[in-house]
Motif scaffolding. Structure first.
Motif, PDB file in Angstrom:
ATOM      1  N   PHE A 137       0.873  -1.287  -0.015  1.00 54.09           N
ATOM      2  CA  PHE A 137      -0.306  -0.159   0.028  1.00 54.09           C
ATOM      3  C   PHE A 137       0.756   1.130   0.030  1.00 54.09           C
ATOM      4  N   HIS A 138       0.616   2.229  -0.756  1.00 54.48           N
ATOM      5  CA  HIS A 138       1.151   3.559  -0.929  1.00 54.48           C
ATOM      6  C   HIS A 138       0.749   4.165   0.530  1.00 54.48           C
ATOM      7  N   PHE A 168     -11.790  -3.572  -6.174  1.00 54.68           N
ATOM      8  CA  PHE A 168     -11.290  -2.926  -7.498  1.00 54.68           C
ATOM      9  C   PHE A 168      -9.762  -2.357  -6.874  1.00 54.68           C
ATOM     10  N   ILE A 169      -8.611  -2.743  -7.242  1.00 52.85           N
ATOM     11  CA  ILE A 169      -7.581  -2.233  -6.716  1.00 52.85           C
ATOM     12  C   ILE A 169      -6.972  -1.528  -7.921  1.00 52.85           C
ATOM     13  N   THR A 170      -6.445  -0.508  -7.563  1.00 49.77           N
ATOM     14  CA  THR A 170      -5.672   0.665  -8.559  1.00 49.77           C
ATOM     15  C   THR A 170      -4.206   0.442  -8.111  1.00 49.77           C
ATOM     16  N   PHE A 171      -3.079   0.080  -8.924  1.00 50.52           N
ATOM     17  CA  PHE A 171      -1.986   0.224  -8.722  1.00 50.52           C
ATOM     18  C   PHE A 171      -1.143   1.406  -9.554  1.00 50.52           C
ATOM     19  N   HIS A 172      -0.193   1.480  -9.078  1.00 46.89           N
ATOM     20  CA  HIS A 172       1.032   2.608  -9.764  1.00 46.89           C
ATOM     21  C   HIS A 172       2.224   2.187  -9.802  1.00 46.89           C
ATOM     22  N   LYS A 173       3.223   2.185 -10.737  1.00 46.46           N
ATOM     23  CA  LYS A 173       4.511   1.590 -10.684  1.00 46.46           C
ATOM     24  C   LYS A 173       5.253   2.752 -10.412  1.00 46.46           C
ATOM     25  N   ILE A 174       5.767   2.662  -8.998  1.00 42.36           N
ATOM     26  CA  ILE A 174       6.258   3.773  -8.497  1.00 42.36           C
ATOM     27  C   ILE A 174       7.982   3.541  -7.948  1.00 42.36           C
ATOM     28  N   GLY A 219      10.114   1.668  -9.793  1.00 42.82           N
ATOM     29  CA  GLY A 219      10.050  -0.111 -10.125  1.00 42.82           C
ATOM     30  C   GLY A 219       9.189  -1.044  -9.414  1.00 42.82           C
ATOM     31  N   LYS A 220       8.358  -0.292  -8.493  1.00 41.27           N
ATOM     32  CA  LYS A 220       7.565  -1.156  -7.622  1.00 41.27           C
ATOM     33  C   LYS A 220       6.050  -0.967  -7.735  1.00 41.27           C
ATOM     34  N   TRP A 221       5.357  -1.985  -7.942  1.00 38.61           N
ATOM     35  CA  TRP A 221       3.937  -1.890  -8.021  1.00 38.61           C
ATOM     36  C   TRP A 221       3.167  -1.656  -6.667  1.00 38.61           C
ATOM     37  N   MET A 222       2.548  -0.548  -6.461  1.00 37.45           N
ATOM     38  CA  MET A 222       1.982  -0.166  -5.166  1.00 37.45           C
ATOM     39  C   MET A 222       0.541   0.176  -5.003  1.00 37.45           C
ATOM     40  N   ILE A 223      -0.476  -0.149  -4.349  1.00 35.69           N
ATOM     41  CA  ILE A 223      -1.781   0.043  -4.181  1.00 35.69           C
ATOM     42  C   ILE A 223      -2.015   1.503  -4.059  1.00 35.69           C
ATOM     43  N   VAL A 224      -2.557   2.223  -4.827  1.00 39.74           N
ATOM     44  CA  VAL A 224      -2.915   3.575  -4.429  1.00 39.74           C
ATOM     45  C   VAL A 224      -4.270   3.928  -4.397  1.00 39.74           C
TER      46      VAL A 224
END
Length: 161
Positions: free
Chosen positions: A70-71, A139-145, A147-152
C-alpha cells in the motif's frame, strides 16, 4: 449535347482524382489506434504482489506485508453490508493488525484474482475475497513507483453469498 459528354466524363475523372489525392493523405494521418495489450511481465509482477503481500497480509493479519504494497497515501472507499466505508491506508492496515486474522481464527478464506489490466505504469485488478461472513469484491488501482507496483486506491463492496 454529345460535345458535353466527354467534358463531363473528363471533369468527373479529374474531380475523382483530386478527391482521392486529398482524402487519402488525410485519412493516412488519422489517429492511429493501438490495440492495448496487457504486458504479461507486468501482469505477472502485479499477480505476485497481490498474492504475496495483499492476500497473504490480510489472511495472516501481517501489517508489514500490507505496508509493503500500500502506498502511504492510498485511500479506501466502498460499502460493507450497505454502510459506507472510508479509510486511509494507515487506518486500514491498523484495523487488519487489531483483528483476529482468518489464519488464527481458522475460518475459511478464499481469495481470487478475477482480472488484471495494465497500461504503462498503471493497472487495475478485480479481486474476490471471501472471509468470515463477507464476500468482498475489490477494485484495486496500482501505480508503478520506483520500479515497484503499489496500491494507490482500493474500492470494495460486500455482496451477499
Amino acid at each position: 449535347m454529345e460535345e458535353w459528354v466527354p467534358v463531363i466524363i473528363y471533369n468527373m475523372k479529374y474531380l475523382s482524382l483530386w478527391a482521392w489525392l486529398f482524402i487519402f493523405p488525410i485519412s493516412s494521418f488519422a489517429q492511429k489506434t493501438k490495440i492495448m495489450k496487457t504486458d504479461i511481465t507486468q501482469e505477472t509482477e502485479i499477480r505476485s504482489a497481490i498474492e504475496q503481500y495483499y492476500f497473504r497480509g490480510i489472511y495472516e493479519g501481517n501489517t508489514e506485508l500490507l505496508k509493503e504494497i500500500f502506498h502511504k497515501d492510498a485511500l479506501l472507499f466502498g460499502d460493507i453490508k450497505g454502510v459506507p466505508y472510508y479509510k486511509t491506508a494507515a487506518q486500514y492496515i491498523e484495523g487488519v493488525g487489531n483483528r483476529i486474522s482468518p489464519e488464527k481464527s481458522r475460518k475459511a478464506f478464499k481469495a481470487t484474482i478475477i482480472s488484471i489490466d495494465v497500461i504503462n505504469t498503471i493497472a487495475t485488478a478485480k479481486l474476490n475475497v471471501k472471509m468470515y461472513d463477507f464476500n468482498y469484491y475489490n477494485f484495486i488501482t496500482f501505480h508503478k513507483i520506483n520500479g515497484k507496483w503499489m496500491i494507490v486506491n482500493k474500492t470494495l463492496t460486500d455482496v451477499e453469498l
